[in-house]
Design a protein around this motif. Structure first.
Motif, PDB file in Angstrom:
ATOM      1  N   PRO A 277     -34.564  -6.305 -43.845  1.00 43.45           N
ATOM      2  CA  PRO A 277     -34.510  -6.602 -45.282  1.00 43.45           C
ATOM      3  C   PRO A 277     -33.289  -5.967 -45.946  1.00 43.45           C
ATOM      4  O   PRO A 277     -32.622  -5.099 -45.376  1.00 43.45           O
ATOM      5  CB  PRO A 277     -35.808  -5.988 -45.814  1.00 43.45           C
ATOM      6  CG  PRO A 277     -36.695  -5.845 -44.628  1.00 43.45           C
ATOM      7  CD  PRO A 277     -35.794  -5.603 -43.470  1.00 43.45           C
ATOM      8  N   LEU A 278     -33.031  -6.384 -47.169  1.00 44.87           N
ATOM      9  CA  LEU A 278     -31.862  -5.899 -47.892  1.00 44.87           C
ATOM     10  C   LEU A 278     -31.930  -4.400 -48.138  1.00 44.87           C
ATOM     11  O   LEU A 278     -30.938  -3.689 -47.952  1.00 44.87           O
ATOM     12  CB  LEU A 278     -31.733  -6.650 -49.224  1.00 44.87           C
ATOM     13  CG  LEU A 278     -30.610  -6.200 -50.157  1.00 44.87           C
ATOM     14  CD1 LEU A 278     -29.257  -6.332 -49.475  1.00 44.87           C
ATOM     15  CD2 LEU A 278     -30.641  -7.008 -51.451  1.00 44.87           C
ATOM     16  N   VAL A 279     -33.091  -3.883 -48.550  1.00 45.30           N
ATOM     17  CA  VAL A 279     -33.209  -2.457 -48.842  1.00 45.30           C
ATOM     18  C   VAL A 279     -33.015  -1.633 -47.571  1.00 45.30           C
ATOM     19  O   VAL A 279     -32.383  -0.569 -47.594  1.00 45.30           O
ATOM     20  CB  VAL A 279     -34.576  -2.159 -49.493  1.00 45.30           C
ATOM     21  CG1 VAL A 279     -34.759  -0.656 -49.684  1.00 45.30           C
ATOM     22  CG2 VAL A 279     -34.697  -2.873 -50.833  1.00 45.30           C
ATOM     23  N   THR A 280     -33.546  -2.126 -46.459  1.00 43.78           N
ATOM     24  CA  THR A 280     -33.345  -1.426 -45.180  1.00 43.78           C
ATOM     25  C   THR A 280     -31.876  -1.411 -44.790  1.00 43.78           C
ATOM     26  O   THR A 280     -31.359  -0.404 -44.293  1.00 43.78           O
ATOM     27  CB  THR A 280     -34.171  -2.109 -44.081  1.00 43.78           C
ATOM     28  OG1 THR A 280     -35.541  -2.171 -44.483  1.00 43.78           O
ATOM     29  CG2 THR A 280     -34.064  -1.347 -42.777  1.00 43.78           C
ATOM     30  N   THR A 281     -31.198  -2.529 -45.032  1.00 37.97           N
ATOM     31  CA  THR A 281     -29.753  -2.591 -44.742  1.00 37.97           C
ATOM     32  C   THR A 281     -28.989  -1.621 -45.628  1.00 37.97           C
ATOM     33  O   THR A 281     -28.063  -0.945 -45.169  1.00 37.97           O
ATOM     34  CB  THR A 281     -29.248  -4.033 -44.969  1.00 37.97           C
ATOM     35  OG1 THR A 281     -30.008  -4.942 -44.173  1.00 37.97           O
ATOM     36  CG2 THR A 281     -27.774  -4.142 -44.595  1.00 37.97           C
ATOM     37  N   LEU A 282     -29.360  -1.531 -46.893  1.00 39.68           N
ATOM     38  CA  LEU A 282     -28.705  -0.575 -47.799  1.00 39.68           C
ATOM     39  C   LEU A 282     -28.945   0.857 -47.340  1.00 39.68           C
ATOM     40  O   LEU A 282     -28.020   1.688 -47.339  1.00 39.68           O
ATOM     41  CB  LEU A 282     -29.228  -0.771 -49.219  1.00 39.68           C
ATOM     42  CG  LEU A 282     -28.694   0.204 -50.276  1.00 39.68           C
ATOM     43  CD1 LEU A 282     -27.185   0.073 -50.414  1.00 39.68           C
ATOM     44  CD2 LEU A 282     -29.384  -0.035 -51.619  1.00 39.68           C
ATOM     45  N   SER A 299     -19.810  -0.675 -46.261  1.00 39.47           N
ATOM     46  CA  SER A 299     -19.894   0.302 -47.346  1.00 39.47           C
ATOM     47  C   SER A 299     -21.148   0.060 -48.183  1.00 39.47           C
ATOM     48  O   SER A 299     -21.480  -1.078 -48.525  1.00 39.47           O
ATOM     49  CB  SER A 299     -18.650   0.199 -48.229  1.00 39.47           C
ATOM     50  OG  SER A 299     -18.823   0.908 -49.430  1.00 39.47           O
ATOM     51  N   SER A 300     -21.836   1.165 -48.514  1.00 41.72           N
ATOM     52  CA  SER A 300     -23.041   1.030 -49.341  1.00 41.72           C
ATOM     53  C   SER A 300     -22.690   0.500 -50.733  1.00 41.72           C
ATOM     54  O   SER A 300     -23.463  -0.270 -51.331  1.00 41.72           O
ATOM     55  CB  SER A 300     -23.750   2.377 -49.447  1.00 41.72           C
ATOM     56  OG  SER A 300     -22.884   3.354 -50.011  1.00 41.72           O
ATOM     57  N   TYR A 314     -30.513   1.397 -56.007  1.00 43.08           N
ATOM     58  CA  TYR A 314     -29.455   2.024 -55.219  1.00 43.08           C
ATOM     59  C   TYR A 314     -29.616   3.538 -55.211  1.00 43.08           C
ATOM     60  O   TYR A 314     -29.455   4.201 -54.168  1.00 43.08           O
ATOM     61  CB  TYR A 314     -28.084   1.643 -55.786  1.00 43.08           C
ATOM     62  CG  TYR A 314     -26.941   2.323 -55.069  1.00 43.08           C
ATOM     63  CD1 TYR A 314     -26.474   1.845 -53.859  1.00 43.08           C
ATOM     64  CD2 TYR A 314     -26.330   3.455 -55.609  1.00 43.08           C
ATOM     65  CE1 TYR A 314     -25.433   2.473 -53.187  1.00 43.08           C
ATOM     66  CE2 TYR A 314     -25.295   4.095 -54.950  1.00 43.08           C
ATOM     67  CZ  TYR A 314     -24.858   3.595 -53.733  1.00 43.08           C
ATOM     68  OH  TYR A 314     -23.835   4.231 -53.073  1.00 43.08           O
ATOM     69  N   PHE A 315     -29.946   4.112 -56.368  1.00 46.53           N
ATOM     70  CA  PHE A 315     -30.078   5.568 -56.485  1.00 46.53           C
ATOM     71  C   PHE A 315     -31.202   6.083 -55.577  1.00 46.53           C
ATOM     72  O   PHE A 315     -31.024   7.064 -54.848  1.00 46.53           O
ATOM     73  CB  PHE A 315     -30.366   5.933 -57.942  1.00 46.53           C
ATOM     74  CG  PHE A 315     -30.421   7.404 -58.210  1.00 46.53           C
ATOM     75  CD1 PHE A 315     -29.280   8.111 -58.543  1.00 46.53           C
ATOM     76  CD2 PHE A 315     -31.624   8.094 -58.120  1.00 46.53           C
ATOM     77  CE1 PHE A 315     -29.327   9.471 -58.784  1.00 46.53           C
ATOM     78  CE2 PHE A 315     -31.693   9.446 -58.361  1.00 46.53           C
ATOM     79  CZ  PHE A 315     -30.537  10.140 -58.692  1.00 46.53           C
ATOM     80  N   VAL A 316     -32.355   5.439 -55.615  1.00 44.70           N
ATOM     81  CA  VAL A 316     -33.488   5.869 -54.782  1.00 44.70           C
ATOM     82  C   VAL A 316     -33.138   5.782 -53.304  1.00 44.70           C
ATOM     83  O   VAL A 316     -33.421   6.699 -52.520  1.00 44.70           O
ATOM     84  CB  VAL A 316     -34.725   5.004 -55.094  1.00 44.70           C
ATOM     85  CG1 VAL A 316     -35.853   5.313 -54.119  1.00 44.70           C
ATOM     86  CG2 VAL A 316     -35.194   5.233 -56.511  1.00 44.70           C
ATOM     87  N   THR A 317     -32.511   4.681 -52.890  1.00 44.27           N
ATOM     88  CA  THR A 317     -32.191   4.478 -51.476  1.00 44.27           C
ATOM     89  C   THR A 317     -31.145   5.479 -50.998  1.00 44.27           C
ATOM     90  O   THR A 317     -31.288   6.081 -49.913  1.00 44.27           O
ATOM     91  CB  THR A 317     -31.693   3.042 -51.256  1.00 44.27           C
ATOM     92  OG1 THR A 317     -32.632   2.106 -51.795  1.00 44.27           O
ATOM     93  CG2 THR A 317     -31.499   2.756 -49.785  1.00 44.27           C
ATOM     94  N   ALA A 318     -30.097   5.659 -51.791  1.00 43.52           N
ATOM     95  CA  ALA A 318     -29.050   6.613 -51.403  1.00 43.52           C
ATOM     96  C   ALA A 318     -29.589   8.036 -51.375  1.00 43.52           C
ATOM     97  O   ALA A 318     -29.247   8.826 -50.476  1.00 43.52           O
ATOM     98  CB  ALA A 318     -27.880   6.501 -52.371  1.00 43.52           C
ATOM     99  N   LEU A 319     -30.440   8.402 -52.334  1.00 47.01           N
ATOM    100  CA  LEU A 319     -31.018   9.741 -52.376  1.00 47.01           C
ATOM    101  C   LEU A 319     -31.846  10.015 -51.127  1.00 47.01           C
ATOM    102  O   LEU A 319     -31.726  11.091 -50.506  1.00 47.01           O
ATOM    103  CB  LEU A 319     -31.881   9.885 -53.626  1.00 47.01           C
ATOM    104  CG  LEU A 319     -32.645  11.202 -53.789  1.00 47.01           C
ATOM    105  CD1 LEU A 319     -31.673  12.378 -53.894  1.00 47.01           C
ATOM    106  CD2 LEU A 319     -33.552  11.141 -55.010  1.00 47.01           C
TER     107      LEU A 319
END
Length: 437
Positions: A277-282, A299-300, A314-319
């Motif tokens: 999924p997109l979130v997993t890829t991010l 690049s993220s 994006y913030f939650v995933t990167a954190l």
């Protein structure tokens, strides 16, 4: 000049103009009798001689054959009237133009030939399906479309959709027709019906394709289908994401096998990124490619911009990804914002309570946790989180700000004896300049 009596008598006796008399009706009746006698005389002349040698012979085409003779017993020079064979009757098939008793196959043939036809007489489902099957067998797109328009008008949607499942050629023609006529509602109903009753050629078929390149090509072919604007955007994103994943997977697999990239050595990949999924890829890109410039596919930031990921997502995933790596400097940089005067402060699209939970799940040390616990606005919630995560300095400072000596004195018994926290509490309690409630 006066005429003589003898001349006047000659005029009245010889002129074709006659004076009116009361006997005119008798004259008309006599003339009618004379006409009837003339007609009867002609009939006798025609029937008088049936001798084969006296009648002109003709072929089926009407051309004279053999000897000729006059039809009437008149002057031989008067041959203006001849006897010819009657016109042949038309074949029975020609009369179908008027009675409309063609079979489905004959009707399709007439449609191909541009002749007059009618589809209204075919009222049973069997006849209508025969029309469609013969049209498909004729390989004439215009005829197929004409029959489909008739079926669309005279059949229920459920029946039409069910019968088209086994007739893929007709199905493609109907989809094309609905696309050109912009009948989006019926087209979507057709596509949804196909997805419910079997493998969907527009939404689910790609799930059975194991090869990622073939799946990508299939999704690319779906881009031209007439989806709604929202669905078209989803299909486009799905294709773009898979295309991006194929590129990233090939590059990272090679780097992992090469053994020269440190992060792949410390944190080996557990699974392929393909079809994720997109979130997993991010998350994957934030974990392995966080420091790469925005211009690269992996690049993220590029992923975020391409797929228009919200700031909060994006913030939650990167954190979560950077906390998993214990990259606390990257975590801190996520919260740091600078105003127009150049001052920095910590800012988060999430509540700081949620931030603390994410950091705690990733085993963040107390020194890191207390920085974010201190940013919780509500005093009671801040104290509760600080006590839960043993951030003693946060609890002590909060009680100090509340000027609550009794709470601070009670908390002194919860810290270790001789610890820095106990000494800090004693200093606050023994300070004569501090005022308490």
């Amino acid at each position: 000049m006066m005429k003589s009596k003898a001349d006047e008598e000659d005029y009245w006796n010889s002129s074709k103009f006659k004076a009116f008399t009361f006997d005119d009706e008798d004259d008309e009746f006599s003339r009618l009798k004379e006409s009837k006698q003339a007609v009867n005389s002609i009939r006798r002349l025609v029937e008088e001689d049936d001798d084969e040698d006296d009648v002109e012979k003709v072929s089926w085409s009407g051309e004279p054959v053999g000897s000729k003779t006059s039809l009437f017993k008149t002057n031989p020079d008067d041959l203006s009237v001849r006897l010819y064979a009657p016109e042949l009757r038309k074949p029975k098939s020609e009369y179908k133009d008027y009675v409309s008793d063609w079979s489905p196959e004959e009707t399709i043939q007439r449609m191909q030939q541009g002749k007059a036809f009618s589809l209204e007489k075919f009222r049973s489902l069997q006849d209508k399906l025969l029309l469609l099957d013969f049209a498909v067998s004729a390989h004439d797109g215009n005829v197929i479309t004409a029959v489909l328009i008739y079926l669309k008008r005279t059949l229920g949607k459920e029946v039409l959709f069910r019968e088209l499942e086994s007739r893929q050629t007709a199905l493609r023609h109907l989809i094309q027709y609905l696309t050109e006529t912009r009948d989006q509602r019926l087209l979507l109903e057709l596509l949804r019906s196909l997805c419910r009753t079997g493998p969907c050629t527009t939404g689910r078929e790609h799930l059975s394709i194991t090869d990622e390149n073939k799946r990508r090509d299939f999704l690319k072919s779906c881009l031209s289908l007439p989806f709604s604007p929202e669905d078209s955007a989803h299909v486009q994103d799905h294709f773009t994401l898979l295309e991006r994943q194929i590129i990233i997977e090939a590059t990272d697999r090679q780097a992992e096998r090469g053994g020269k990239v440190e992060i792949f050595q410390k944190f080996p990949r557990r699974a392929s990124i393909l079809n994720m999924p997109l979130v997993t890829t991010l998350y994957y890109c934030c974990f392995y490619h966080y420091t790469e410039p925005e211009g690269t596919y992996s690049s993220s930031l590029n992923i975020r911009q391409t797929f228009k990921i919200s700031e909060k997502q994006y913030f939650v995933t990167a954190l979560a990804a950077r906390a998993k790596l214990k990259a606390w400097s990257d975590v801190d940089a996520l919260f740091t914002s600078r105003n127009w005067l150049g001052f920095t402060r910590k800012k988060s699209p999430l509540s700081f309570q949620r931030v603390v939970d994410i950091l705690q799940k990733n085993s963040a040390p107390t020194q890191v946790l207390q920085d974010y616990v201190a940013l919780v606005d509500d005093a009671e919630l801040r104290i509760s989180l600080a006590q839960k995560h043993k951030c003693h300095d946060i609890v002590i400072n909060t009680y100090r700000d509340l000027k609550d000596r009794q709470l601070l004195l009670g908390y002194r018994g919860k810290v270790e004896r001789g610890s820095a926290e106990e000494r800090k509490i004693d200093e606050l309690l023994n300070n004569p300049r501090r005022r308490w409630k």
